[in-house]
Design a protein around this motif. Structure first.
Motif, PDB file in Angstrom:
ATOM      1  N   VAL A  82       0.820  -1.203   0.000  1.00 51.55           N
ATOM      2  CA  VAL A  82       0.000   0.000   0.000  1.00 51.55           C
ATOM      3  C   VAL A  82       0.862   1.265   0.000  1.00 51.55           C
ATOM      4  O   VAL A  82       0.528   2.258  -0.648  1.00 51.55           O
ATOM      5  CB  VAL A  82      -0.962  -0.005   1.216  1.00 51.55           C
ATOM      6  CG1 VAL A  82      -1.743   1.291   1.299  1.00 51.55           C
ATOM      7  CG2 VAL A  82      -1.893  -1.196   1.143  1.00 51.55           C
ATOM      8  N   LYS A  83       1.984   1.229   0.698  1.00 51.23           N
ATOM      9  CA  LYS A  83       2.851   2.401   0.798  1.00 51.23           C
ATOM     10  C   LYS A  83       3.334   2.816  -0.589  1.00 51.23           C
ATOM     11  O   LYS A  83       3.883   2.015  -1.333  1.00 51.23           O
ATOM     12  CB  LYS A  83       4.039   2.087   1.704  1.00 51.23           C
ATOM     13  CG  LYS A  83       4.853   3.291   2.072  1.00 51.23           C
ATOM     14  CD  LYS A  83       5.913   2.925   3.085  1.00 51.23           C
ATOM     15  CE  LYS A  83       6.609   4.186   3.545  1.00 51.23           C
ATOM     16  NZ  LYS A  83       7.453   3.910   4.693  1.00 51.23           N
ATOM     17  N   GLY A  84       3.089   4.035  -0.937  1.00 49.17           N
ATOM     18  CA  GLY A  84       3.516   4.535  -2.238  1.00 49.17           C
ATOM     19  C   GLY A  84       2.594   4.161  -3.389  1.00 49.17           C
ATOM     20  O   GLY A  84       2.901   4.448  -4.550  1.00 49.17           O
ATOM     21  N   MET A  85       1.463   3.504  -3.076  1.00 44.03           N
ATOM     22  CA  MET A  85       0.537   3.099  -4.131  1.00 44.03           C
ATOM     23  C   MET A  85      -0.092   4.333  -4.768  1.00 44.03           C
ATOM     24  O   MET A  85      -0.379   5.317  -4.109  1.00 44.03           O
ATOM     25  CB  MET A  85      -0.551   2.194  -3.535  1.00 44.03           C
ATOM     26  CG  MET A  85      -1.501   1.611  -4.551  1.00 44.03           C
ATOM     27  SD  MET A  85      -2.600   0.342  -3.824  1.00 44.03           S
ATOM     28  CE  MET A  85      -3.788   1.365  -2.977  1.00 44.03           C
ATOM     29  N   ARG A  86      -0.298   4.241  -6.053  1.00 43.48           N
ATOM     30  CA  ARG A  86      -0.957   5.333  -6.765  1.00 43.48           C
ATOM     31  C   ARG A  86      -2.422   5.409  -6.344  1.00 43.48           C
ATOM     32  O   ARG A  86      -2.987   4.430  -5.863  1.00 43.48           O
ATOM     33  CB  ARG A  86      -0.882   5.080  -8.267  1.00 43.48           C
ATOM     34  CG  ARG A  86       0.531   5.131  -8.835  1.00 43.48           C
ATOM     35  CD  ARG A  86       0.498   4.743 -10.309  1.00 43.48           C
ATOM     36  NE  ARG A  86       1.795   4.681 -10.903  1.00 43.48           N
ATOM     37  CZ  ARG A  86       2.367   5.676 -11.594  1.00 43.48           C
ATOM     38  NH1 ARG A  86       1.726   6.811 -11.760  1.00 43.48           N
ATOM     39  NH2 ARG A  86       3.561   5.529 -12.116  1.00 43.48           N
ATOM     40  N   PRO A  87      -3.064   6.566  -6.587  1.00 41.52           N
ATOM     41  CA  PRO A  87      -4.485   6.693  -6.246  1.00 41.52           C
ATOM     42  C   PRO A  87      -5.345   5.700  -7.030  1.00 41.52           C
ATOM     43  O   PRO A  87      -5.073   5.403  -8.192  1.00 41.52           O
ATOM     44  CB  PRO A  87      -4.832   8.125  -6.656  1.00 41.52           C
ATOM     45  CG  PRO A  87      -3.538   8.850  -6.685  1.00 41.52           C
ATOM     46  CD  PRO A  87      -2.505   7.828  -7.070  1.00 41.52           C
ATOM     47  N   THR A  88      -6.373   5.203  -6.372  1.00 37.73           N
ATOM     48  CA  THR A  88      -7.344   4.323  -7.020  1.00 37.73           C
ATOM     49  C   THR A  88      -8.498   5.183  -7.546  1.00 37.73           C
ATOM     50  O   THR A  88      -8.662   6.331  -7.121  1.00 37.73           O
ATOM     51  CB  THR A  88      -7.901   3.277  -6.032  1.00 37.73           C
ATOM     52  OG1 THR A  88      -8.771   3.936  -5.121  1.00 37.73           O
ATOM     53  CG2 THR A  88      -6.778   2.549  -5.292  1.00 37.73           C
TER      54      THR A  88
ATOM     55  N   GLN B  49      -0.004  -1.980 -12.069  1.00 33.68           N
ATOM     56  CA  GLN B  49      -0.843  -1.317 -11.069  1.00 33.68           C
ATOM     57  C   GLN B  49      -0.780   0.206 -11.221  1.00 33.68           C
ATOM     58  O   GLN B  49      -0.728   0.956 -10.240  1.00 33.68           O
ATOM     59  CB  GLN B  49      -0.431  -1.733  -9.653  1.00 33.68           C
ATOM     60  CG  GLN B  49      -0.846  -3.145  -9.295  1.00 33.68           C
ATOM     61  CD  GLN B  49      -2.371  -3.282  -9.204  1.00 33.68           C
ATOM     62  OE1 GLN B  49      -2.989  -2.686  -8.353  1.00 33.68           O
ATOM     63  NE2 GLN B  49      -2.947  -4.060 -10.090  1.00 33.68           N
ATOM     64  N   LEU B  50      -0.769   0.665 -12.478  1.00 38.71           N
ATOM     65  CA  LEU B  50      -0.803   2.101 -12.737  1.00 38.71           C
ATOM     66  C   LEU B  50      -2.094   2.701 -12.185  1.00 38.71           C
ATOM     67  O   LEU B  50      -2.113   3.830 -11.703  1.00 38.71           O
ATOM     68  CB  LEU B  50      -0.691   2.377 -14.238  1.00 38.71           C
ATOM     69  CG  LEU B  50       0.618   1.940 -14.874  1.00 38.71           C
ATOM     70  CD1 LEU B  50       0.552   2.054 -16.394  1.00 38.71           C
ATOM     71  CD2 LEU B  50       1.773   2.770 -14.318  1.00 38.71           C
ATOM     72  N   ILE B  51      -3.172   1.931 -12.290  1.00 38.50           N
ATOM     73  CA  ILE B  51      -4.449   2.310 -11.693  1.00 38.50           C
ATOM     74  C   ILE B  51      -4.845   1.138 -10.796  1.00 38.50           C
ATOM     75  O   ILE B  51      -5.449   0.171 -11.258  1.00 38.50           O
ATOM     76  CB  ILE B  51      -5.515   2.596 -12.766  1.00 38.50           C
ATOM     77  CG1 ILE B  51      -5.013   3.658 -13.744  1.00 38.50           C
ATOM     78  CG2 ILE B  51      -6.822   3.030 -12.098  1.00 38.50           C
ATOM     79  CD1 ILE B  51      -5.920   3.921 -14.926  1.00 38.50           C
ATOM     80  N   PRO B  52      -4.456   1.188  -9.521  1.00 33.89           N
ATOM     81  CA  PRO B  52      -4.705   0.058  -8.624  1.00 33.89           C
ATOM     82  C   PRO B  52      -6.176  -0.328  -8.566  1.00 33.89           C
ATOM     83  O   PRO B  52      -7.070   0.520  -8.561  1.00 33.89           O
ATOM     84  CB  PRO B  52      -4.225   0.581  -7.262  1.00 33.89           C
ATOM     85  CG  PRO B  52      -3.260   1.664  -7.594  1.00 33.89           C
ATOM     86  CD  PRO B  52      -3.772   2.295  -8.854  1.00 33.89           C
ATOM     87  N   GLY B  53      -6.390  -1.639  -8.528  1.00 37.42           N
ATOM     88  CA  GLY B  53      -7.736  -2.165  -8.403  1.00 37.42           C
ATOM     89  C   GLY B  53      -8.364  -2.588  -9.706  1.00 37.42           C
ATOM     90  O   GLY B  53      -9.368  -3.287  -9.711  1.00 37.42           O
ATOM     91  N   LEU B  54      -7.774  -2.158 -10.818  1.00 38.65           N
ATOM     92  CA  LEU B  54      -8.332  -2.563 -12.109  1.00 38.65           C
ATOM     93  C   LEU B  54      -7.637  -3.824 -12.585  1.00 38.65           C
ATOM     94  O   LEU B  54      -6.432  -3.963 -12.476  1.00 38.65           O
ATOM     95  CB  LEU B  54      -8.134  -1.463 -13.167  1.00 38.65           C
ATOM     96  CG  LEU B  54      -8.779  -0.120 -12.895  1.00 38.65           C
ATOM     97  CD1 LEU B  54      -8.580   0.789 -14.101  1.00 38.65           C
ATOM     98  CD2 LEU B  54     -10.247  -0.254 -12.563  1.00 38.65           C
ATOM     99  N   GLY B  55      -8.418  -4.729 -13.137  1.00 39.55           N
ATOM    100  CA  GLY B  55      -7.881  -5.938 -13.725  1.00 39.55           C
ATOM    101  C   GLY B  55      -8.414  -6.098 -15.126  1.00 39.55           C
ATOM    102  O   GLY B  55      -9.203  -5.277 -15.621  1.00 39.55           O
TER     103      GLY B  55
END
Length: 168
Positions: A24-30, A64-70
């Motif tokens: 999670v640390k440093g993760m881009r915005p969802t 994971q450029l856009i986290p949560g999308l698959g």
């Protein structure tokens, strides 16, 4: 009992401590974060364009450029944005970037509103209510918008479904 598949994890943290977790640390915005604005999205596209050629599907599903999308939700996002999976993000004009951004927000919001996809289950074993527009069942069938036959291709390590008339 609970089961996770693919990228699932269940952990318990005091509020705020989860932000220090390595993933999670440093993760881009969802797409559900306030920071995921259209100007942020344009900057993300510009960053990817400057680092080399990348497709719409790559932007949505890789690194994971856009986290949560698959891959599965990306199919509906690309359909809603009317963009071909192989379309280079370098070629997108301003209105197409906005269409893509709006499709991300709209599609993700709809999935959340309906409690997830109908082929996934919550902690109580109940399926979500979101039915994908483009998936394996759509291949070879008429497009819900124009009736052109939906095409299946293999691209970037997975199946892609698209309408050759609607998605350019």
């Amino acid at each position: 009992s609970a089961v996770t598949q693919m990228w699932g994890a269940m952990e318990l943290y005091a509020k705020g401590e989860e932000l220090e977790r390595p993933y999670v640390k440093g993760m881009r915005p969802t797409p559900v974060d306030d920071a995921f604005t259209f100007p942020y999205f344009e900057e993300l596209i510009d960053e990817r364009v400057s680092s080399g050629k990348q497709s719409v599907k790559g932007l949505l599903t890789q690194e994971q450029l856009i986290p949560g999308l698959g891959n599965s939700i990306a199919q509906d996002i690309m359909f809603n944005a009317k963009l071909h999976p192989k379309r280079s993000i370098d070629d997108l004009i301003g209105s197409e970037k906005k269409q893509l951004y709006d499709a991300i927000i709209k599609t993700v919001s709809r999935v959340i509103e309906l409690g997830g996809r109908n082929d996934e289950y919550n902690l109580f074993g109940q399926p979500g209510g979101y039915r994908r527009i483009l998936d394996k069942n759509a291949a070879g069938k008429p497009c819900p918008s124009c009736s052109t036959t939906i095409v299946k291709i293999q691209y970037l390590g997975g199946a892609c479904y698209y309408c050759p008339s609607c998605q350019v």
